[in-house]
Design a protein around this motif. Structure first.
Motif, short mmCIF file in Angstrom:
data_model
loop_
_atom_site.label_atom_id
_atom_site.label_comp_id
_atom_site.label_asym_id
_atom_site.label_seq_id
_atom_site.Cartn_x
_atom_site.Cartn_y
_atom_site.Cartn_z
N CYS A 1 -6.07 2.37 1.69
CA CYS A 1 -5.16 2.34 2.60
C CYS A 1 -5.38 2.75 4.02
CB CYS A 1 -3.92 2.88 2.02
SG CYS A 1 -3.02 1.95 0.85
N GLY B 1 0.83 -1.51 -0.02
CA GLY B 1 -0.07 -0.09 0.05
C GLY B 1 0.75 1.20 0.17
N CYS B 2 0.16 2.37 -0.34
CA CYS B 2 0.87 3.56 -0.30
C CYS B 2 0.57 4.37 1.18
CB CYS B 2 0.35 4.63 -1.52
SG CYS B 2 -1.36 5.16 -1.11
N GLY B 3 -0.39 3.79 1.77
CA GLY B 3 -0.58 4.40 2.97
C GLY B 3 -1.58 5.81 3.09
N ARG B 4 -1.76 6.49 1.86
CA ARG B 4 -2.65 7.48 1.86
C ARG B 4 -3.69 7.66 0.95
NH1 ARG B 4 2.89 9.65 0.32
NH2 ARG B 4 3.95 10.61 2.17
N CYS B 5 -3.94 6.65 0.29
CA CYS B 5 -5.23 6.72 -0.51
C CYS B 5 -6.27 6.30 0.47
CB CYS B 5 -5.08 5.70 -1.85
SG CYS B 5 -5.05 4.01 -1.32
N CYS C 1 -5.19 -0.82 -2.53
CA CYS C 1 -4.63 0.49 -2.74
C CYS C 1 -4.68 1.21 -4.42
CB CYS C 1 -2.87 0.33 -2.38
SG CYS C 1 -2.11 1.86 -2.74
N ASP C 2 -4.95 2.45 -3.98
CA ASP C 2 -5.13 3.19 -5.46
C ASP C 2 -3.54 3.52 -6.34
OD1 ASP C 2 -7.77 3.54 -5.26
OD2 ASP C 2 -7.73 5.41 -4.38
N ALA C 3 -2.53 3.34 -5.51
CA ALA C 3 -1.03 3.43 -5.96
C ALA C 3 -0.42 2.44 -5.57
CB ALA C 3 -0.75 4.76 -5.45
ZN LIG Z 1 -2.92 3.25 -1.01
#
Ligand SMILES: [Zn+2]
Ligand SMILES: [Zn+2]
Length: 343
Positions: A96, A89-93, A104-106
């Motif tokens: 996430c 995951g990116c942790g921001r979307c 995850c989107d990214a």
């Molecule tokens: Zn994400």
């Protein structure tokens, strides 16, 4: 480092010396000890995945030791034994932030969106979010075998299928993910009916805990399952085809849950499912893309109790130099255990 490099799609990988990767400020570099070879790697090698740019290093089912860590990493240090889910995951979307790193989107997917683990070293971003510490008794080869098929089967049965003790679980297709599902469903206290077209595979499914088996060549598998069980509470299409998807839906009892595990590719991306049955039976249809990193604890506990033994699905270990040959051989649907590169 040495890495198995892909310089053209469909051509043999070559082990070459390339510069060592550096960790991102929030990432680590892991010294790979084991890396599973998966059919998804084969799809990537064949050029079916638009995320891959050449030259490329495949490999997404990995376990190893942290060799270097960026200055922002807090939870992990050099020497830690770790693995990661194949979808980081990116942790921001939004997914996430809701803990759903597997969608995850990214997303970062080693071996697809970046160089993977058919190498001595692999760089992984956002270590505090994505890394999973391995319990001491779990070997690297076994840990690598959890990261893709086993994990997806676990998510399909627990999170999506919500399998309870005493349920009937139907598993359509007994490749790596299907056999993992047989083992895990049994460990959750369910009774399993396994479907395949190969008698030896069905025998293996039985030895891993399937109470019943159905040879799909002998007639309509869904009818056979309903006959045996009164209709499954949960059914998985673990192969990924229009026929097994529809068969899975039709093998459910009222209020049953279908989970689509096998990928639907090429001209089977859109499957006509019997929606009249979905209405009349109040069925649930779910898709599974992977498992959130937060669910690893539950999966590792199941392994630690000995209720499931992922080692039973490992066919053989190979050297990095054999990775290309192994990958090339995965075009055929030959039934056998998982192959894991050991470094
Ligand atoms: Zn994400
Ligand atoms: Zn995989």
């Amino acid at each position: 480092m040495r890495a198995a490099i892909m310089r053209a799609f469909g051509e043999p990988l070559r082990v070459e010396a390339v510069p060592d990767p550096e960790p991102a400020s929030d990432g680590v570099v892991v010294a790979v000890r084991a890396s599973g070879v998966c059919r998804s790697d084969w799809h990537g090698w064949m050029g079916h995945d638009p995320a891959i740019t050449l030259p490329h290093v495949p490999g997404h089912e990995l376990a190893g030791v942290v060799a270097a860590a960026g200055p922002e990493v807090r939870g992990f240090a050099v020497g830690d034994r770790v693995t990661v889910p194949f979808c980081c995951g990116c942790g921001r979307c939004e997914p996430c932030r809701h803990g759903q790193t597997q969608i995850c989107d990214a997303d970062f997917q080693p071996g697809f969106t970046a160089w993977g683990s058919f190498a001595e070293l692999v760089a992984l971003p956002r270590a505090d979010l994505n890394l999973v510490r391995l319990p001491e008794p779990l070997g690297f080869v076994e840990a690598a075998s959890l990261g893709c098929r086993f994990m997806t089967a676990f998510a399909a049965l627990t999170e999506h299928g919500r399998v309870a003790a005493g349920d009937w679980v139907a598993v359509h297709g007994c490749g790596g993910v299907g056999l993992s599902a047989v083992m895990i469903a049994r460990a959750l206290g369910a009774s399993v009916v396994a479907v395949d077209v190969d008698p030896e595979t069905l025998e293996l499914a039985r030895s891993l805990g399937a109470a019943e088996t159905v040879d799909a060549r002998a007639g309509d598998a869904a009818d056979a399952i309903v006959e045996l069980t009164g209709g499954a509470h949960v059914s998985l299409d673990a192969l990924g085809s229009a026929a097994t998807c529809r068969g899975s839906v039709r093998s459910l009892r009222k209020r049953g849950r279908h989970v689509q595990v096998g990928l639907l590719l090429a001209d089977e991306r859109e499957v006509a499912v019997p929606m009249d049955r979905v209405i009349a039976y109040e069925l649930e249809l779910r898709g599974v893309h992977g498992m959130a990193v937060s669910r690893y604890d539950a999966l590792l506990r199941l392994v630690e109790t000995g209720a499931v033994d992922p080692a039973r699905l490992i066919g053989r270990t190979i050297a990095l130099e054999q990775a290309g040959e192994e990958l090339a051989s995965m075009g055929a649907f030959a039934q056998r255990g998982l192959s894991v590169i050991e470094l």
